[in-house]
Design a protein around this motif. Structure first.
Motif, PDB file in Angstrom:
ATOM      1  N   ILE A  41      20.610 -38.115  53.696  1.00  0.00           N
ATOM      2  CA  ILE A  41      20.770 -37.107  54.747  1.00  0.00           C
ATOM      3  C   ILE A  41      19.760 -35.987  54.516  1.00  0.00           C
ATOM      4  O   ILE A  41      19.650 -35.466  53.404  1.00  0.00           O
ATOM      5  N   LEU A  42      19.041 -35.626  55.561  1.00  0.00           N
ATOM      6  CA  LEU A  42      18.123 -34.493  55.480  1.00  0.00           C
ATOM      7  C   LEU A  42      18.905 -33.221  55.787  1.00  0.00           C
ATOM      8  O   LEU A  42      19.511 -33.104  56.854  1.00  0.00           O
ATOM      9  N   LYS A  43      18.920 -32.290  54.849  1.00  0.00           N
ATOM     10  CA  LYS A  43      19.620 -31.016  55.012  1.00  0.00           C
ATOM     11  C   LYS A  43      18.571 -29.909  55.133  1.00  0.00           C
ATOM     12  O   LYS A  43      17.672 -29.807  54.297  1.00  0.00           O
ATOM     13  N   ILE A  44      18.691 -29.090  56.173  1.00  0.00           N
ATOM     14  CA  ILE A  44      17.743 -28.003  56.424  1.00  0.00           C
ATOM     15  C   ILE A  44      18.488 -26.673  56.426  1.00  0.00           C
ATOM     16  O   ILE A  44      19.468 -26.506  57.161  1.00  0.00           O
ATOM     17  N   LYS A  45      18.049 -25.748  55.608  1.00  0.00           N
ATOM     18  CA  LYS A  45      18.580 -24.376  55.630  1.00  0.00           C
ATOM     19  C   LYS A  45      17.873 -23.684  56.789  1.00  0.00           C
ATOM     20  O   LYS A  45      16.668 -23.459  56.745  1.00  0.00           O
ATOM     21  N   VAL A  46      18.608 -23.394  57.840  1.00  0.00           N
ATOM     22  CA  VAL A  46      18.008 -22.824  59.052  1.00  0.00           C
ATOM     23  C   VAL A  46      17.942 -21.306  58.960  1.00  0.00           C
ATOM     24  O   VAL A  46      16.865 -20.716  59.055  1.00  0.00           O
ATOM     25  N   ASP A  47      19.093 -20.668  58.773  1.00  0.00           N
ATOM     26  CA  ASP A  47      19.169 -19.206  58.785  1.00  0.00           C
ATOM     27  C   ASP A  47      18.409 -18.617  57.601  1.00  0.00           C
ATOM     28  O   ASP A  47      18.740 -18.859  56.445  1.00  0.00           O
ATOM     29  N   GLU A  65      13.799 -13.009  64.684  1.00  0.00           N
ATOM     30  CA  GLU A  65      14.924 -12.381  65.381  1.00  0.00           C
ATOM     31  C   GLU A  65      15.703 -13.341  66.278  1.00  0.00           C
ATOM     32  O   GLU A  65      16.680 -12.945  66.908  1.00  0.00           O
ATOM     33  N   ASN A  66      15.293 -14.603  66.370  1.00  0.00           N
ATOM     34  CA  ASN A  66      16.014 -15.566  67.198  1.00  0.00           C
ATOM     35  C   ASN A  66      17.408 -15.819  66.635  1.00  0.00           C
ATOM     36  O   ASN A  66      17.609 -15.787  65.421  1.00  0.00           O
ATOM     37  N   LYS A  67      18.338 -16.093  67.543  1.00  0.00           N
ATOM     38  CA  LYS A  67      19.662 -16.522  67.097  1.00  0.00           C
ATOM     39  C   LYS A  67      19.490 -17.894  66.470  1.00  0.00           C
ATOM     40  O   LYS A  67      18.715 -18.717  66.948  1.00  0.00           O
ATOM     41  N   ARG A  68      20.229 -18.151  65.383  1.00  0.00           N
ATOM     42  CA  ARG A  68      20.118 -19.433  64.703  1.00  0.00           C
ATOM     43  C   ARG A  68      21.411 -19.730  63.964  1.00  0.00           C
ATOM     44  O   ARG A  68      22.133 -18.832  63.554  1.00  0.00           O
ATOM     45  N   CYS A  69      21.648 -21.027  63.793  1.00  0.00           N
ATOM     46  CA  CYS A  69      22.828 -21.437  63.026  1.00  0.00           C
ATOM     47  C   CYS A  69      22.471 -21.474  61.544  1.00  0.00           C
ATOM     48  O   CYS A  69      21.336 -21.186  61.158  1.00  0.00           O
ATOM     49  N   VAL A 112      25.176 -26.761  62.244  1.00  0.00           N
ATOM     50  CA  VAL A 112      26.374 -26.193  61.628  1.00  0.00           C
ATOM     51  C   VAL A 112      26.287 -24.669  61.623  1.00  0.00           C
ATOM     52  O   VAL A 112      25.294 -24.095  61.171  1.00  0.00           O
ATOM     53  N   GLU A 113      27.350 -24.033  62.101  1.00  0.00           N
ATOM     54  CA  GLU A 113      27.510 -22.586  61.972  1.00  0.00           C
ATOM     55  C   GLU A 113      28.856 -22.336  61.312  1.00  0.00           C
ATOM     56  O   GLU A 113      29.902 -22.776  61.799  1.00  0.00           O
ATOM     57  N   LEU A 114      28.811 -21.647  60.175  1.00  0.00           N
ATOM     58  CA  LEU A 114      30.017 -21.285  59.429  1.00  0.00           C
ATOM     59  C   LEU A 114      30.323 -19.838  59.766  1.00  0.00           C
ATOM     60  O   LEU A 114      29.494 -18.957  59.541  1.00  0.00           O
ATOM     61  N   LYS A 115      31.497 -19.592  60.319  1.00  0.00           N
ATOM     62  CA  LYS A 115      31.792 -18.307  60.944  1.00  0.00           C
ATOM     63  C   LYS A 115      33.091 -17.712  60.447  1.00  0.00           C
ATOM     64  O   LYS A 115      33.957 -18.420  59.952  1.00  0.00           O
ATOM     65  N   GLY A 116      33.223 -16.420  60.676  1.00  0.00           N
ATOM     66  CA  GLY A 116      34.499 -15.748  60.471  1.00  0.00           C
ATOM     67  C   GLY A 116      35.381 -16.014  61.672  1.00  0.00           C
ATOM     68  O   GLY A 116      36.277 -16.846  61.638  1.00  0.00           O
ATOM     69  N   SER A 117      35.082 -15.333  62.781  1.00  0.00           N
ATOM     70  CA  SER A 117      35.941 -15.509  63.948  1.00  0.00           C
ATOM     71  C   SER A 117      35.202 -15.535  65.285  1.00  0.00           C
ATOM     72  O   SER A 117      35.777 -15.897  66.288  1.00  0.00           O
ATOM     73  N   THR A 146      19.383 -22.656  68.313  1.00  0.00           N
ATOM     74  CA  THR A 146      18.763 -23.501  67.291  1.00  0.00           C
ATOM     75  C   THR A 146      18.354 -24.854  67.864  1.00  0.00           C
ATOM     76  O   THR A 146      17.268 -25.360  67.572  1.00  0.00           O
ATOM     77  N   ILE A 147      19.191 -25.440  68.694  1.00  0.00           N
ATOM     78  CA  ILE A 147      18.836 -26.715  69.340  1.00  0.00           C
ATOM     79  C   ILE A 147      17.543 -26.547  70.130  1.00  0.00           C
ATOM     80  O   ILE A 147      16.628 -27.363  70.022  1.00  0.00           O
ATOM     81  N   LYS A 148      17.448 -25.472  70.904  1.00  0.00           N
ATOM     82  CA  LYS A 148      16.245 -25.238  71.715  1.00  0.00           C
ATOM     83  C   LYS A 148      15.003 -25.070  70.849  1.00  0.00           C
ATOM     84  O   LYS A 148      13.913 -25.497  71.214  1.00  0.00           O
ATOM     85  N   LEU A 149      15.163 -24.446  69.675  1.00  0.00           N
ATOM     86  CA  LEU A 149      14.025 -24.185  68.797  1.00  0.00           C
ATOM     87  C   LEU A 149      13.637 -25.378  67.921  1.00  0.00           C
ATOM     88  O   LEU A 149      12.449 -25.567  67.625  1.00  0.00           O
ATOM     89  N   LEU A 150      14.599 -26.183  67.490  1.00  0.00           N
ATOM     90  CA  LEU A 150      14.311 -27.212  66.490  1.00  0.00           C
ATOM     91  C   LEU A 150      14.348 -28.657  66.982  1.00  0.00           C
ATOM     92  O   LEU A 150      13.692 -29.513  66.407  1.00  0.00           O
ATOM     93  N   SER A 151      15.122 -28.942  68.005  1.00  0.00           N
ATOM     94  CA  SER A 151      15.282 -30.328  68.427  1.00  0.00           C
ATOM     95  C   SER A 151      14.012 -30.849  69.097  1.00  0.00           C
ATOM     96  O   SER A 151      13.388 -30.146  69.891  1.00  0.00           O
ATOM     97  N   ASP A 152      13.646 -32.085  68.765  1.00  0.00           N
ATOM     98  CA  ASP A 152      12.491 -32.707  69.414  1.00  0.00           C
ATOM     99  C   ASP A 152      12.761 -32.981  70.889  1.00  0.00           C
ATOM    100  O   ASP A 152      11.847 -32.972  71.701  1.00  0.00           O
ATOM    101  N   ASN A 153      14.012 -33.235  71.224  1.00  0.00           N
ATOM    102  CA  ASN A 153      14.374 -33.500  72.611  1.00  0.00           C
ATOM    103  C   ASN A 153      15.807 -33.014  72.851  1.00  0.00           C
ATOM    104  O   ASN A 153      16.757 -33.788  72.725  1.00  0.00           O
TER     105      ASN A 153
END
Length: 144
Positions: free
Chosen positions: A35-41, A48-52, A65-70, A82-89
């Motif tokens: 599995i390829l794991k990428i640290k995004v944030d 300044e882009n929003k990212r998971c 993956v986004e790990l959140k409080g609430s 993140t999908i818009k920035l990183l996904s090939d399609n």
């Protein structure tokens, strides 16, 4: 998915654990797939882009993956960005998106989540999974 060599690592552990603050998501990788794991944030996206928090690539499936409080609605926005920035399609590639939270924070409850999940599926070919921490997901559901 776009590549970020300085932010990537391959994992073939039996369990792949992602933790941040008090949220925890465990991927059961009993088949020990690579599995390829990428640290995004703060790494793949450090502007300044929003990212998971993380992205993974498993077979031909992109996982966000986004790990959140609430703040679940904000977490969904982070994944979408993140999908818009990183996904090939963004519209075609199969995706699993996870929001793992410590306490529920969506004003109108589960009904709203169902609407968000439906829109996410249509717009991004993505299954959105919103669960309370700790949560475990079996990767054999997406591996070949």
């Amino acid at each position: 998915m776009k590549r970020f060599p300085d932010c990537e690592e391959y994992k073939d552990d039996n369990e792949i654990v992602l933790k941040e603050n008090k949220s925890k998501l465990t991927f059961d990788n009993s088949k020990r797939d690579k599995i390829l794991k990428i640290k995004v944030d703060g790494c793949a996206i450090d502007d300044e882009n929003k990212r998971c928090d993380y992205a993974l690539v498993c077979s031909n499936v992109e996982i966000y993956v986004e790990l959140k409080g609430s703040k679940i609605a904000h977490a969904v926005e982070q994944i979408e960005s993140t999908i818009k920035l990183l996904s090939d399609n963004p519209q075609k590639i199969d995706k699993r998106c996870f929001v793992v939270f410590t306490r529920f924070g969506l004003p109108k409850g589960r009904t709203n989540i169902q609407i968000i999940k439906s829109k996410f599926n249509k717009k991004y070919n993505a299954t959105l999974i919103v669960e309370k921490t700790p949560y475990t997901y079996d990767l054999s559901q997406v591996t070949i």
